[in-house]
Design an enzyme around this catalytic site. Sequence first.
Site, mmCIF file in Angstrom:
data_model
loop_
_atom_site.group_PDB
_atom_site.id
_atom_site.type_symbol
_atom_site.label_atom_id
_atom_site.label_comp_id
_atom_site.label_asym_id
_atom_site.label_seq_id
_atom_site.Cartn_x
_atom_site.Cartn_y
_atom_site.Cartn_z
ATOM 1 C CE1 TYR A 190 -4.292 1.285 -0.035
ATOM 2 C CE2 TYR A 190 -3.430 2.852 1.548
ATOM 3 C CZ TYR A 190 -4.418 2.463 0.667
ATOM 4 O OH TYR A 190 -5.527 3.253 0.489
ATOM 5 N N GLY A 191 1.974 1.168 -0.733
ATOM 6 C CA GLY A 191 2.890 2.292 -0.830
ATOM 7 C C GLY A 191 2.561 3.196 -1.999
ATOM 8 N NE ARG A 244 7.230 -3.448 5.393
ATOM 9 C CZ ARG A 244 8.495 -3.209 5.300
ATOM 10 N NH1 ARG A 244 9.360 -4.137 5.662
ATOM 11 N NH2 ARG A 244 8.932 -2.071 4.836
ATOM 12 C CG HIS A 285 8.517 -2.570 -12.739
ATOM 13 N ND1 HIS A 285 9.734 -3.195 -12.832
ATOM 14 C CD2 HIS A 285 8.384 -2.224 -11.448
ATOM 15 C CE1 HIS A 285 10.310 -3.221 -11.647
ATOM 16 N NE2 HIS A 285 9.500 -2.637 -10.789
#
Length: 174
Positions: A8-9, A31, A90
């Site tokens: 969730y970055g 995490r 990617h």
Amino acid sequence: MRITVIGYGIQGRAQALNLRDSGHEVIIANRKDHYQENAINDGFEVVPIEKSIIDSEIVFLLIPDAVQDQVLQEIIFPNIQKDSTLVFAHGYWLTYEAKNIPKDINVLMIAPRFPGEQIRQTYLMGGGVAAYVDIFQDFSNNSDETLKVLTDALGFSKGGVIQLSYKQEAEIDL
């Protein structure tokens, strides 16, 4: 669709919010850190990776390259369900580290050309950013349809979906 977003970055938050706003059921695997707190504050259910992928049709892997192989080999591949779709942001892992990929899943690359904040803001304004896409493995023979649904939901179809091999994308990204 039931979608798991792992991480969730920078990319995870924007993509999860866009997918949810487009009507998909999204759960987060992350995490215990401030990103997990952000996901909870944004109204997402946050669960362990193993639990998150059991019932998900789509799994977005949006974690740093340095830990992708370990997470894939130890957690995702042993637990991912047949006919599921695994999505990479990617082509790096697919180009340089790909191994032991289950033969009974679909594997896609949807590589946005902008960071998360621009992805989200452009989506909220009714647009989208460009993204490179590729189908690495098409077990179900319908990955092109899944790719279209996901790029539409993320807003990328409005910004431009560009077919580019995962190897070319990795080289461009590096």
